[in-house]
Design an enzyme around this catalytic site. Sequence first.
Site, mmCIF file in Angstrom:
data_model
loop_
_atom_site.group_PDB
_atom_site.id
_atom_site.type_symbol
_atom_site.label_atom_id
_atom_site.label_comp_id
_atom_site.label_asym_id
_atom_site.label_seq_id
_atom_site.Cartn_x
_atom_site.Cartn_y
_atom_site.Cartn_z
ATOM 1 N N SER A 133 -55.625 -26.534 -71.061
ATOM 2 C CA SER A 133 -56.604 -26.197 -70.033
ATOM 3 C C SER A 133 -57.811 -25.552 -70.698
ATOM 4 O O SER A 133 -57.705 -24.980 -71.792
ATOM 5 C CB SER A 133 -55.985 -25.218 -69.034
ATOM 6 O OG SER A 133 -56.964 -24.670 -68.179
ATOM 7 N N TYR A 146 -51.793 -16.885 -67.653
ATOM 8 C CA TYR A 146 -51.975 -18.344 -67.732
ATOM 9 C C TYR A 146 -52.835 -18.696 -68.946
ATOM 10 O O TYR A 146 -52.501 -19.612 -69.711
ATOM 11 C CB TYR A 146 -52.626 -18.856 -66.449
ATOM 12 C CG TYR A 146 -52.858 -20.347 -66.423
ATOM 13 C CD1 TYR A 146 -51.796 -21.239 -66.312
ATOM 14 C CD2 TYR A 146 -54.157 -20.875 -66.493
ATOM 15 C CE1 TYR A 146 -52.013 -22.609 -66.284
ATOM 16 C CE2 TYR A 146 -54.373 -22.233 -66.457
ATOM 17 C CZ TYR A 146 -53.309 -23.103 -66.357
ATOM 18 O OH TYR A 146 -53.522 -24.467 -66.322
#
Length: 240
Positions: A133, A146
């Site tokens: 990501s 995250y």
Amino acid sequence: MTLGLVVITGASSGFGAACARWFAEDGHPLLLLARRTDRLESLGLPKTMSRPVDVTDRAAVVTAVREAEAEFGPADAIVNSAGVMLTGDPLEQDPVEWDRMIDVNVRGVLNGVHAVLPGMAERGRGTIINISSIAGRKTFGSNAIYCATKAAVHAASEAVREMAAPHGVRVTVIAPGYAATELSSHITDAETRAAYQAAEASLEGGLSADDVARAILYCYRQPQNVCIREIVLADTGQTI
């Protein structure tokens, strides 16, 4: 020409499901792994083995890969797509959610690598594609854990690439920005989820799953001596 087996984790939705469709269209046999087998079966793809595997279960991942290889031949590629995004304020978030992200986003990727890398190295070819990501390259306060898991994917991928490259095995990281998948629905904190989904809505969802799958297929289709080490991609309108 016989096309090699492609293993896809997290194949029941989002990037994984899109990759399954694109690789199937190319004619590859597939091993699709996800906990929701009904979703896998509903894809209706040819030459496909579907198994209800949680990527945090290393033995189950290995067993499924060996079973698929016995039927379709050696794994030529793996797309480690399984992931969860349980973003929230680290001052208030339940650490159980931290554990889940670490288990799926880090250990799950490493379990996939473990299942295929030795065989690929022995055969002198193979492609490992890990979906990370933009959050692995940039930090956001409510995404602290995250971001940490996705940064780990980048670091582990680069280190594995250095060791795998002399054996003819490629390692690629794909790092998307906002994308129209169900990932944000995993967020349990209502305020964080609303903010994230508002940002997605401002971009009309952002990237599509097919946008990301095409980038993955592009990397895989390169000659084996060409390794695209990393692609960071986002909707043109995304400013962060």
